[in-house]
Design a protein around this motif. Sequence first.
Motif, PDB file in Angstrom:
ATOM      1  N   ASN A 139      47.918  34.308  43.279  1.00 34.76           N
ATOM      2  CA  ASN A 139      49.000  34.917  43.164  1.00 34.76           C
ATOM      3  C   ASN A 139      49.460  35.429  44.187  1.00 34.76           C
ATOM      4  OD1 ASN A 139      49.490  33.777  41.151  1.00 34.76           O
ATOM      5  ND2 ASN A 139      49.861  35.769  39.358  1.00 34.76           N
ATOM      6  N   ASN A 145      54.401  35.020  48.502  1.00 41.35           N
ATOM      7  CA  ASN A 145      54.120  35.462  46.946  1.00 41.35           C
ATOM      8  C   ASN A 145      53.706  36.356  46.851  1.00 41.35           C
ATOM      9  OD1 ASN A 145      55.962  33.817  45.118  1.00 41.35           O
ATOM     10  ND2 ASN A 145      54.243  31.726  45.537  1.00 41.35           N
ATOM     11  N   ILE A 205      51.201  40.213  45.502  1.00 41.53           N
ATOM     12  CA  ILE A 205      51.106  41.561  44.408  1.00 41.53           C
ATOM     13  C   ILE A 205      51.066  42.245  44.978  1.00 41.53           C
ATOM     14  CG2 ILE A 205      49.430  39.180  42.685  1.00 41.53           C
ATOM     15  CD1 ILE A 205      47.238  40.216  44.568  1.00 41.53           C
ATOM     16  N   PHE A 226      55.094  40.676  39.550  1.00 43.13           N
ATOM     17  CA  PHE A 226      55.221  39.806  41.086  1.00 43.13           C
ATOM     18  C   PHE A 226      56.065  39.871  42.714  1.00 43.13           C
ATOM     19  CE2 PHE A 226      57.253  37.685  37.842  1.00 43.13           C
ATOM     20  CZ  PHE A 226      58.538  37.855  38.420  1.00 43.13           C
TER      21      PHE A 226
END
Length: 995
Positions: free
Chosen positions: A339, A374, A376, A423
């Motif tokens: 992710n 993207n 985390i 996220f």
Amino acid sequence: MKKNYRFILRLFYDARQVAGLLLFMLIASASAFAQSTQIKGTVTDETNAPLPGVVVTVKSTGKATTTNSNGIYQVTVSGADDVLRFTFLGSVPKDVTVGGRTVVNITMVTDTKQLKDVVVIGYGTASRKDVTGAITSVKAEDFNQGVLTTPAELLQGKVAGLNITKSGDPNKQPATILRGPSTFRTGAAQQPFYVIDGVPGASIDLLAPADIESIDVLKDASSTAIYGSRASNGVIIVTTRKAKTGQTRLTYSAYGAMEKVSKNIDMLTGDELRKYLADNGVTPLKQPLDDDGSNTNWQKLAERTGYSQNHNLSYGGAGTNSEYGVSVNYLKNNGILKNTSLERTIYKGYINQRFFDDRLRLNLTLTNSATKNNDIVQSQILSGILFYLPTVSPFNPDGTYKENFARTGSGTLNPLSLINNNFIKTDNNKTLINGMAQVDIVKGLKFTLTGSTQKEQNNVNTYYNSQSGIAVGANGVANRAAYTNTSNVVEAYFNYDKVFGQHSLKALAGYSYQQDRTNDGFGVQTQGFSNDNLTYNNLSFSNPTSLSQIIFNPAYISTLRLISYYGRVQYQYADKYLLQASLREDGSSGFGLNQRHGYFPAASVGWKIISEKFMEGMPVISDLKLRAGYGVSGNSLGFDAFTARLIYGSGGKFLSNGVITNSIGPVRNENTDLKWESTATTNIGLDFGFLQNRITGSVDYYIKTTSDLITDYSVSSTQYPYPVLTANVGKIKNSGIEVVLNAIPVKTNSFTWRTSFNVSHNKNEVVSLSNNQFTINNILTAQLGGKGQSFLSSQIIQPGYAIGTYYLWHYLGKNENGVSTYQKADGSTTASQPLTTDQRITGSAQPKMIYGWNNSFFYKNFDLNFLFRGVYGSQILNATLASLNNPADSKFQNIPRYTLGESYKDINAYLVSDRYLESGSYLRLDNATLGYTIKPHVQAIKSLRFYASGNNIFIITKYKGVDPEVNIGGLTPGIDNKDFYPKTRTFSLGVTASF
């Protein structure tokens, strides 16, 4: 006799007729040639191989053509006296008179100096042999290969004194430090200043590496002072590719890459942890919350093989009066942690037009970069994949994530749940429009007017869903923020260039206006959603239960203006003696009312010793030049318009007549005397060449002193509205030496070996932290936290020592019970946790030496390049290992294999001390690339190059952590503290095609 006479007359008459006919034919032929004659031929290189793309220009008409893939050209001339000019990038231009020929074949000779000798300086260019400052140029063919997320990585290991560190995180910019740290501030304040195609302060993210022609690094103040208050960290000037006259070129390049984690920390498996606990008589872990029989490798679960791709398509052409080009670049880099990814698309277009016999030049360039990140919650996941118990599985039998929120210690949240239930998505869009008009007023005098506008839109969206361990019971937490930054720049300057006799004079005089508006936007956070389907996309669907659950992100809209005047004079006498002097005045609205204007002078001299007569008897020496310079530049990067202003902001909330109200109070003091940090640099250099420049190089020695350092100081609340004042106090000194060697050990018709080595040493020292108004002995930094150590600082800034100096407890080994012991301030030994007064200075994160060694081999159509780079003499605080090495807590968090050698009774093993201070030295084979170039006998295809490349192929180091290339930026360099995004090993296959 009469017959003979008649015969002679007839013969004479016939001969006259023939002569007349021949003369007529000759005149007709010459006339026909003068009108139109087709000339054709073949252009080859020194190895007799055909050269495609050579520009052939008829000098009388300006008409041009290019050779095809077989090196063949055809052009029309108007007379035998016409001259054909042959030009090709990297070759010596050649002029050939046609004469009476219709076939003209030539051989182009390689010009090894053509590109190497051109250096971009502020507001112009210069020949390398005339440069008096410390400037390093890196051309496109010397750039690093591989998966590069920012152009700064093109320079790793290539420039002496430039230290660039990058983790495996695709979304994180590398830390770039030139000639040592020279400020107490962080972020942009430590980075070099970028100039892209003449646009000062343009974002480097706007560029695709394939669109860059060259990068020039200006190091010393005699070179950088022309950029004044933003140049004390050095200036990096980027020049993008433009079409060459007579060329029309279509190029496509692409690569696909695979990335894997190069090294993991060796943690115990579930079975190994169970055995370790059993061997030490520890009660078995609670089942099934803490032990369900699993052997889970959390590092492997969080990681993946990252696949990346890059495509670049560019088209350009140039005629006698115009150049144009467009390009598009697409990069997708999937990080090796799930992710995490970066996706970027860059569009660029430009047009240059010349009028009135090249007296007027107009240019317009448009660039757009759209980036999607993207990410985390790295701060918790990177530590969690190490600490979380391997004895439990990620999921419950029903498919939900297994959690034990009652567990204490580190790594208490399921790492896989953290990855998948939280996220961060960022959309960043940058647009740069820049134009230029240049007029040749009279011979030698040019006026240039440039204007640019850069706009950045940054949207950050975060969502922690209803299953998130970070926001338990919140039923989803959403945060949306949108900010716009704009920058408008106008530059107007005159260039004068005159040669008279043995004298050469160049002069520059200019004006600059820049306005930056930042943080124009807002953000809000809310929570309480009925489901997670819309995530952050509709905040009005939230159901917060109290006002405190709605949070507005604080931001100050700031408009900062910078107005400057600058000038420079370059003088040369007899091609031997060089002089350069410059002065810039900057006026900034970001500083105190009494200090808004600053002056930045610089001067340098050069002596071309090689041009002296006494050098004629030394043929082995082909170049020798001595340089010396002194200058002052400033550092205003990272400031906003309110740095020196009294600011009122939120002071919390209070209850007023039953209503919760925001309080307002001072949050920053006014300082009318606040000014920019000032860096004075002395640089002495020697450039040399031997054996017809088969061996070249340079040596530079510098002293760089930065004064008026800006930091926050505690002040009395009875004298100031706010207890902290931003002020100019302190001084830092950097001094060092840089050595560069370039050589061509072998050069034959079929094989060439080129090698380049650079090494630099820098000594950093904090000279002072006090002045007549403020007195401070030291600044404690690097509060790393950890069990019982939240109050502890692990580094200190103190006069006489470098930034990044470690301030730690001294480890004395284990006592008879296997417990770690430490030295107290009085010299005694303790087996308990020491006090802060027991800390002492020990070691530094600053490297003693950084180096790079690049080699390129060319054999027929094959090319091989590899780069070694490394660091020597730095120290890394392995706080990650310290936190993990906690045998007493192994009943609720994992431990590394390293801890198996510890006593379970050692309750002090985890304490951050000089025990965990390790050597940061390393030697890395950073890149190796093997390529093969095909020049097909097809007119439509000029060349095809296929290559295979590897990055971070191997490393030699004693460091026990993931990688010794830890961040060297900021005020806490050299610390590895459970936040290192793993370094990757990359393999890629690519192709470059020219049509």
